[in-house]
Design a protein around this motif. Sequence first.
Motif, mmCIF file in Angstrom:
data_model
loop_
_atom_site.group_PDB
_atom_site.id
_atom_site.type_symbol
_atom_site.label_atom_id
_atom_site.label_comp_id
_atom_site.label_asym_id
_atom_site.label_seq_id
_atom_site.Cartn_x
_atom_site.Cartn_y
_atom_site.Cartn_z
ATOM 1 N N ASP A 12 0.836 -1.197 0.000
ATOM 2 C CA ASP A 12 0.000 0.000 0.000
ATOM 3 C C ASP A 12 0.873 1.251 0.000
ATOM 4 O OD1 ASP A 12 -1.949 1.934 0.461
ATOM 5 O OD2 ASP A 12 -2.201 1.434 2.582
ATOM 6 N N GLY A 14 0.859 4.708 0.258
ATOM 7 C CA GLY A 14 -0.014 5.817 0.622
ATOM 8 C C GLY A 14 0.720 7.140 0.458
ATOM 9 N N GLN A 148 -8.467 0.809 -3.225
ATOM 10 C CA GLN A 148 -7.940 0.554 -1.876
ATOM 11 C C GLN A 148 -9.023 0.414 -0.808
ATOM 12 O OE1 GLN A 148 -5.041 3.639 -1.895
ATOM 13 N NE2 GLN A 148 -6.346 5.170 -0.945
ATOM 14 N N GLU A 179 -12.547 4.763 4.291
ATOM 15 C CA GLU A 179 -11.117 4.580 4.570
ATOM 16 C C GLU A 179 -10.432 5.949 4.538
ATOM 17 O OE1 GLU A 179 -7.106 4.119 4.100
ATOM 18 O OE2 GLU A 179 -8.046 4.155 2.130
HETATM 19 MG MG LIG Z 1 -3.880 4.940 2.243
#
Ligand SMILES: [Mg+2]
Length: 334
Positions: A12, A14, A148, A179
Motif C-alpha cells: 500500500d 499511501g 484501496q 477509509e
Molecule cells: Mg492509504
Amino acid sequence: MDIKLHGAIGFDIGHSTVKISCFADGVKHDIIFPSVATPAFTISDENEQRRAIEETVVINGKPYFFGKTALIQSGLSGSTGLSESWIDTPEYEALMRGGLKKIRALDINPDECVIVMGLPTNLHSRQKAALKHMAAECTTGRVLVMPQSLAPYHGMMLDEVGNPSSRHSMESEAWAVVEVGYFTTDIMLMQAGGTWVEKAAGSSRGVALAADALMRSMSEKDVTVDLNEAEEALQTRTIKYFGENLDVSKEVELATSSIVADVLDTSKKLIEPHVRKLDGVIIAGGGAPLVFDEIKAKWPHAVLADNHRFSVSEGMRRYALVTLRLDAMSSFSR
Ligand SMILES: [Mg+2]
Ligand SMILES: Nc1ncnc2c1ncn2[C@@H]1O[C@H](COP(=O)(O)OP(=O)(O)OP(=O)(O)O)[C@@H](O)[C@H]1O
C-alpha cells in the motif's frame, strides 16, 4: 519454467506512508516507512552513509533516497505526492522499488509472491493499467491492483491466513467502508454476495485537509508550522514552542471538524440511501480515529477496523493469499 509463487504481499503506497504486509513461509511481517523519495546526494557522515545505502534505489540510472533517509536528508516535510499523477513520477517508482528492497531484506523474494496493490477508488479504473505496468518493471511477481477501499472489507471477511472468516459471511452480509487516508478518504459499498456497488464508490479529501486547516489557523496566531508538524499535532494536540509544548487542542478540534464534515457529506451522498440496511460500516485507514466518534453517533453500526493504519495492506495481503490458494488449486487440477 514457471516459478512457483508461494508468498503473499499487500503493498500500500499511501501519500504519507508506505505500508506493506507480507506472509511467506508461515511468517507475517509488517513494514512501514515515510512516503518520501528524493534524488540522492553524497552524505559526509560515515554512519549516515551506511544507513543511506540501505535506503537508496536506482531509477532510470539515477540514485534516489527513500523512506526515513529521504525524509531526514532532504529536509522535506513528509508527503510529497499530493497530485493525481503521482504514480507516473520517479519518486513513486522509488517507493515501489524501496518497498521491494525492504521485503528482500527480510529474506522474502517478491518475484515469487502474489502482490496486491491499491489505488484511490476514483482513480482505480484510469490508473490500474499504468500501475501494473510500472510494477512489472520492478518485479516479476504477480501483481494485482484493487480500489484501496475494498481492502479493509477483505480484511474483515477473510482470516489471517486468507480463509473465509468464521465471524462474517460475504454471501449474506452487506458492508460499507470509509477509509480515511492522508490525501483521500475512500468510500465503497459491498452488497451481500460480494457485489461492489460502483455508484456508491468515490473519494473525498483526507487528513491533509485537516493538517492544512491547522497550519492556517496557527499562522493566523503568528505561529508558523509546516504540514508535517501540523499532521503530527492532529494526534498529539501539542506544538513545540520555544522549549514548551503549546496546547493546540481547540485548534485541532476545529481543523478536524473540516474533514469530518467533508467525509460525512460525501458518505451521505454515496451510501446514505443504503446505510440503514447494511450490516455495518468499517471505518479504516490511519485517520479513522479522527472521524470515528462522529460517524458512530450518526451510524451506530460503524466499527473501527482492527489495526486501522494497516487495514489496507493487511486486507490486500489476505486477498493475495486467496489468489495463491486458487492458483495452487488450478495447477493441481491441470
Ligand atoms: Mg492509504
Ligand atoms: N492513531 C491515529 N490517530 C489519528 N490520526 C492518525 C493516527 N494514525 C495515523 N494517523 C494519520 O492518518 C493519516 C492517514 O494515514 P494513512 O497511513 O492511512 O495515509 P496514507 O495511506 O499514507 O494516505 P492515502 O491513502 O491518502 O494515500 C496520516 O496523516 C496519519 O498521520
